[in-house]
Design a protein around this motif. Structure first.
Motif, PDB file in Angstrom:
ATOM      1  N   ARG A 207     -65.055  10.558-122.788  1.00  0.00           N
ATOM      2  CA  ARG A 207     -65.817  10.208-123.993  1.00  0.00           C
ATOM      3  C   ARG A 207     -66.742   9.030-123.727  1.00  0.00           C
ATOM      4  O   ARG A 207     -67.934   9.074-124.041  1.00  0.00           O
ATOM      5  CB  ARG A 207     -64.852   9.882-125.130  1.00  0.00           C
ATOM      6  CG  ARG A 207     -65.557   9.465-126.419  1.00  0.00           C
ATOM      7  CD  ARG A 207     -64.560   9.037-127.472  1.00  0.00           C
ATOM      8  NE  ARG A 207     -65.253   8.640-128.680  1.00  0.00           N
ATOM      9  CZ  ARG A 207     -65.575   9.440-129.674  1.00  0.00           C
ATOM     10  NH1 ARG A 207     -65.272  10.726-129.594  1.00  0.00           N
ATOM     11  NH2 ARG A 207     -66.207   8.992-130.738  1.00  0.00           N
ATOM     12  N   GLU A 208     -66.186   7.975-123.141  1.00  0.00           N
ATOM     13  CA  GLU A 208     -67.004   6.817-122.828  1.00  0.00           C
ATOM     14  C   GLU A 208     -68.044   7.153-121.762  1.00  0.00           C
ATOM     15  O   GLU A 208     -69.171   6.653-121.792  1.00  0.00           O
ATOM     16  CB  GLU A 208     -66.124   5.659-122.364  1.00  0.00           C
ATOM     17  CG  GLU A 208     -66.876   4.389-122.008  1.00  0.00           C
ATOM     18  CD  GLU A 208     -67.585   3.749-123.187  1.00  0.00           C
ATOM     19  OE1 GLU A 208     -68.416   2.850-122.958  1.00  0.00           O
ATOM     20  OE2 GLU A 208     -67.327   4.155-124.344  1.00  0.00           O
TER      21      GLU A 208
ATOM     22  N   SER B 208     -69.539  13.012-125.756  1.00  0.00           N
ATOM     23  CA  SER B 208     -69.017  11.871-126.519  1.00  0.00           C
ATOM     24  C   SER B 208     -68.539  12.280-127.904  1.00  0.00           C
ATOM     25  O   SER B 208     -67.678  11.603-128.483  1.00  0.00           O
ATOM     26  CB  SER B 208     -70.089  10.785-126.636  1.00  0.00           C
ATOM     27  OG  SER B 208     -71.183  11.237-127.424  1.00  0.00           O
TER      28      SER B 208
ATOM     29  N   ASN C 270     -70.835   8.788-123.483  1.00  0.00           N
ATOM     30  CA  ASN C 270     -71.608   7.795-124.220  1.00  0.00           C
ATOM     31  C   ASN C 270     -72.530   7.022-123.293  1.00  0.00           C
ATOM     32  O   ASN C 270     -73.704   6.775-123.601  1.00  0.00           O
ATOM     33  CB  ASN C 270     -70.641   6.843-124.934  1.00  0.00           C
ATOM     34  CG  ASN C 270     -71.308   6.078-126.055  1.00  0.00           C
ATOM     35  OD1 ASN C 270     -72.280   5.384-125.826  1.00  0.00           O
ATOM     36  ND2 ASN C 270     -70.774   6.206-127.256  1.00  0.00           N
TER      37      ASN C 270
END
Length: 580
Positions: free
Chosen positions: A198-199, A498, A202
């Motif tokens: 997820r990070e 993300s 991002n």
């Protein structure tokens, strides 16, 4: 000591002020400057500032879309300023007619770039550290977590730990035994994390946004774009050897009009498909082009242009931008010599293609005894062209955009057309000053169909021969276009990751069940392994959001522990405990 001195000393003592104690040194000027720079940098590189700058950049682009821009049409900018003698010059000084090249738009653009870089670099460093770090140790009290489950099983702690680890594939798992956080002898804890992508998504999104900004800036610096009108099936076309071959040309700051890709074009035909109501369905143009070694061997290659289907060759793109009609007139002078010209007229109505334009004809040499006489006998034509003529009395209009029944309504002038002045003139209209000064005198006003003509008093004949199509081609070069596309695709992929991937943390505490009637503690260590059962305690925490995490936690619990055995205590989503 006077009474006043005594009161002052008492007041100082009551306030806790000791005048004899040394005061802290005042911060130096250099220190204050460093603090200001540090705080300014922290504010600039915050994500909140980046979002504000992104909003300002979008807001600053609005005038560029609503107001005429010099880079596109300087004539419209001059007309806009002339129509607003008070507000226009002020807007010009604020660079509202050159928004994307203005100092304030560039400042916002650069600040946004710096802010994004300042936000992303520390986050990348922290993400790299997080990837190398071990999962966080289990909290001392798992029951305080949003999702909690306790179960007793008939297995040894080591067996339970091995089975749980085998089912946590795809998770980052760290097993710990004993230690300072252990609450019971023989305790084993497992820490598992999931969703680190997820990070990463991002960060990829923001890095791609920076790459997109760089690509757009580089494209604006090194691009060039030229528009040219070419009459179909007449003449050799154009070769992109100089900006002079284009009707309009603009280039980036690092381009001076030289070093363009050698490319020759000629238009063979043009076809427009219309619906019954006159709406255009498709435009198609067959062209021939030369580039590279074709120029030396004089080899022409055929290609077809359609709307949004350009020709891509040698790093350039050739777009079909528009079309119209170019009437043909032939002027026969009194001595029998003729002059013919085919010139594009500007569509006044985009639905019916009623067009307006002008033409100028210079008499042949030797017809008149001197230059002044020749200049006074130039011929000019100005009027309207209709591809499908419709008359209301003698007034001409067009009923359909297709070339079905063409006609013109023209004024014929004789006199000085301004061809010898050396000043630029519009190809779509005559100079009104020449008419007002009497240097151009109207001779006739007529409506003509193809093949019809009008004869002036001196025997000069003006004949309308019909019309052909012209196309507006755009030749553009942007070396960063592919990087803009790649950056946009990667940015969307990072955003999707993300949004889809969720951060999750799970802790498992495994310890021997205490003996009957005994509290867990050191005393339980006297029991043998066969006399004990194993207590498994699970806790779950959503790092991002809790949507759907409850059901996922239940599925994970069943996968890790299987069906519940003799006794189980589960903490429900509302924080209450249920016994079964």
């Amino acid at each position: 000591m006077t009474a006043r001195d005594t009161l002052s000393a008492d007041a100082s003592s009551s306030d806790g002020i000791d005048e004899s104690s040394p005061r802290p040194p005042r911060q130096s000027l250099l220190g204050r400057a460093v603090a200001v720079v540090r705080n300014t940098w922290r504010g600039l590189t915050s994500m909140r500032t980046a979002l504000v700058l992104l909003f300002l950049l979008a807001f600053a682009a609005i005038p560029g879309a609503l107001l005429p821009q010099r880079s596109l049409n300087e004539g419209k900018v001059n007309e806009y300023i002339a129509a607003r003698p008070t507000l226009g010059p002020i807007m010009d000084r604020l660079e509202l007619f050159d928004v994307f090249g203005s100092f304030w738009f560039t400042a916002v653009y650069v600040l946004l770039f710096v802010s994004l870089v300042g936000c992303i670099v520390p986050r990348c460093v922290e993400y790299a550290k997080a990837l190398r770090a071990k999962p966080v140790a289990a909290p001392r009290n798992l029951s305080r977590l949003p999702h909690h489950h306790v179960e007793t099983v008939d297995e040894t702690p080591e067996a339970v730990a091995g089975r749980v680890r085998s089912h946590l594939r795809g998770w980052r798992v760290e097993q710990r035994s004993g230690g300072e956080r252990a609450k019971r002898p023989g305790e084993i804890t497992l820490s598992a994390e999931k969703g680190f992508l997820r990070e990463a998504g991002n960060l990829v999104f923001h890095l791609s946004l920076v790459a997109l900004l760089i690509s757009i800036a580089a494209g604006k610096l090194f691009h060039y774009e030229g528009n040219v009108i070419i009459v179909a099936n007449s003449g050799p076309g154009i070769c992109t050897t100089s900006p002079a071959v284009f009707d309009s040309f603009r280039a980036g700051n690092e381009r001076d009009g030289t070093g363009m890709t050698p490319l020759c074009l000629k238009v063979n035909d043009f076809t427009a498909d219309y619906l019954d109501n006159g709406q255009a369905e498709m435009f198609t143009s067959n062209i021939s082009y030369q580039t590279g070694e074709d120029l030396t061997s004089n080899t022409w290659r055929d290609a077809q242009l359609k709307v949004n289907h350009p020709l891509r060759v040698a790093g350039d793109r050739v777009y079909l931008q528009g079309h119209g009609y170019a009437p043909t007139f032939t002027v026969t002078f009194p001595n029998g010599e003729t002059r013919s010209e085919t010139l594009q007229w500007a569509p006044e109505d985009a639905t019916t293609f009623l067009s307006s334009g002008a033409m100028r004809f210079d008499p042949p040499g030797g017809l008149y005894p001197n230059e002044d006489e020749r200049r006074k006998n130039q011929i000019a034509i100005e009027g309207l062209f209709a591809p499908t003529a419709v008359f209301d009395g003698t007034l001409l209009s067009s009923g359909f955009p297709e070339l079905i029944d063409p006609a013109v309504a023209i004024d014929i002038y004789k006199g000085d057309t301004g061809l010898d002045t050396g000043f630029p003139q519009s190809i779509f209209s005559l100079n009104e000053e020449l008419i007002n000064q009497g240097r151009l005198v109207k001779q006739e006003r007529v409506n003509l169909f193809p093949g019809e003509s009008a004869t002036l008093a001196d025997g000069t004949e003006v004949r309308f021969d019909g019309a052909v199509d012209f196309v507006n081609l755009q030749v553009s070069h942007d070396p960063a276009q592919q990087w803009v596309l790649v950056s946009s695709l990667v940015m969307m992929a990072g955003l999707l990751v993300s949004l889809v991937v969720k951060r999750r943390r799970v802790w498992v505490r495994i310890y021997p069940e205490p003996g009957p009637g005994k509290d867990p503690g050191p005393a339980s260590a006297t029991l043998t392994a066969n006399e004990r059962r194993t207590v498994v305690e699970l806790g779950g925490l959503a790092r991002t959001d809790q949507a759907g995490w409850g059901d996922e936690f239940d599925r994970l619990r069943i996968r890790l522990l299987g069906h519940p055995s003799a006794q189980r205590t589960t903490r429900a989503h509302d924080g209450q405990e249920m016994n079964s």
